[in-house]
Design a protein around this motif. Structure first.
Motif, PDB file in Angstrom:
ATOM      1  N   GLY A  40      26.722  38.781  45.633  1.00  0.00           N
ATOM      2  CA  GLY A  40      28.250  37.998  44.814  1.00  0.00           C
ATOM      3  C   GLY A  40      29.531  37.847  45.399  1.00  0.00           C
ATOM      4  O   GLY A  40      30.188  37.004  45.127  1.00  0.00           O
ATOM      5  N   GLY A  95      27.510  33.652  38.377  1.00  0.00           N
ATOM      6  CA  GLY A  95      28.406  34.902  38.816  1.00  0.00           C
ATOM      7  C   GLY A  95      28.826  35.523  37.890  1.00  0.00           C
ATOM      8  O   GLY A  95      29.019  35.444  36.936  1.00  0.00           O
ATOM      9  N   ALA A  96      29.645  36.887  39.034  1.00  0.00           N
ATOM     10  CA  ALA A  96      30.111  37.931  37.081  1.00  0.00           C
ATOM     11  C   ALA A  96      31.100  37.145  36.810  1.00  0.00           C
ATOM     12  O   ALA A  96      31.764  37.510  35.861  1.00  0.00           O
ATOM     13  N   LEU A  97      32.124  36.569  37.808  1.00  0.00           N
ATOM     14  CA  LEU A  97      33.374  36.340  37.048  1.00  0.00           C
ATOM     15  C   LEU A  97      33.892  34.525  37.420  1.00  0.00           C
ATOM     16  O   LEU A  97      34.577  34.003  38.009  1.00  0.00           O
ATOM     17  N   TRP A 146      39.156  43.024  35.078  1.00  0.00           N
ATOM     18  CA  TRP A 146      38.090  42.145  35.367  1.00  0.00           C
ATOM     19  C   TRP A 146      37.134  43.176  35.646  1.00  0.00           C
ATOM     20  O   TRP A 146      36.666  43.981  35.850  1.00  0.00           O
ATOM     21  N   HIS A 172      33.422  42.880  40.008  1.00  0.00           N
ATOM     22  CA  HIS A 172      32.734  40.921  41.173  1.00  0.00           C
ATOM     23  C   HIS A 172      33.570  41.243  43.042  1.00  0.00           C
ATOM     24  O   HIS A 172      33.749  42.307  42.926  1.00  0.00           O
ATOM     25  N   CYS A 173      32.589  40.403  43.355  1.00  0.00           N
ATOM     26  CA  CYS A 173      32.763  40.606  45.313  1.00  0.00           C
ATOM     27  C   CYS A 173      32.192  42.347  45.308  1.00  0.00           C
ATOM     28  O   CYS A 173      33.227  42.132  46.294  1.00  0.00           O
ATOM     29  N   ASP A 227      30.084  35.265  42.914  1.00  0.00           N
ATOM     30  CA  ASP A 227      30.424  35.673  41.990  1.00  0.00           C
ATOM     31  C   ASP A 227      31.424  34.467  40.831  1.00  0.00           C
ATOM     32  O   ASP A 227      31.982  34.752  39.766  1.00  0.00           O
ATOM     33  N   PHE A 228      32.604  33.449  41.871  1.00  0.00           N
ATOM     34  CA  PHE A 228      33.548  32.958  41.407  1.00  0.00           C
ATOM     35  C   PHE A 228      32.752  31.680  40.654  1.00  0.00           C
ATOM     36  O   PHE A 228      33.621  31.363  40.436  1.00  0.00           O
TER      37      PHE A 228
END
Length: 189
Positions: free
Chosen positions: A86, A27-29, A76, A79-80, A22-23
């Motif tokens: 993720g 990924g989401a962020l 945020w 995520h994660c 996710d990073f």
């Protein structure tokens, strides 16, 4: 540009911070440049492991509906989340079998950015005779920053490998460098 080689010993721990899907890009962020760090971090892991240093990999490991998520009023996007793709470590990250995996921000109602925040990592490292931590990963201006500063607060000699880290906001890197210097942490470009 890769930093000068670190001379590791059994009194060192390499802390690889949040190299999770996710990073990284996609990924989401995502942090720009996250994927590009993996090969050099793998080389650093190999160097540290071969010298007998401890390898530690931290990860965000959020429950569903974590307090840091925007829909709960946090800063945020989701995520994660625990047990999702993720939250998994980057698929190309090569962690030795004996890597210590540290999960953070695991409670619904509390966030944690540092690998030391609520994890017992400081005591664990001291119990194993670790005196220096070497830090790299994502994101330099968020979780890496918090981990470096907490490592100093915990009394460890601390070295940040800046070339093996990437920031969410590149404009924050200079301020982070100053903060690290004030805390007594060494930064290698």
């Amino acid at each position: 540009m890769r930093h000068a080689q670190v001379d590791y010993s059994r009194r060192d721990a390499l802390l690889v911070v949040d190299m999770q899907n996710d990073f990284c890009e996609g990924g989401a962020l995502a942090v720009d440049g996250g994927n590009a760090l993996v090969a050099d971090i793998n080389a650093e892991i190999t160097t540290a492991h071969q010298a007998g240093a401890l390898v530690v990999a931290t990860r965000d490991w959020h429950p569903v509906d974590h307090v840091s998520f925007a829909h709960r009023g946090g800063p945020w996007p989701v995520h994660c989340v625990q047990d999702t793709e993720g939250a998994a470590f980057h698929p190309d990250l090569r962690l030795p079998a004996d890597t210590i995996r540290v999960s953070k921000a695991t409670a619904f109602d509390a966030d944690a950015y540092s690998g030391f925040d609520g994890t017992g990592l400081g005591d664990y490292l001291r119990d194993r005779g670790i005196s220096r931590v070497v830090v790299c990963g994502l994101a330099l201006d968020v979780c890496v920053r918090a981990t470096v500063l907490d490592a100093r607060r915990e009394g460890f000699d601390t070295l940040l490998l800046e070339s093996l880290s990437a920031a969410v906001d590149a404009d924050m890197v200079a301020a982070c460098r100053r903060e690290f210097a004030e805390a007594g942490a060494e930064v290698r470009p």
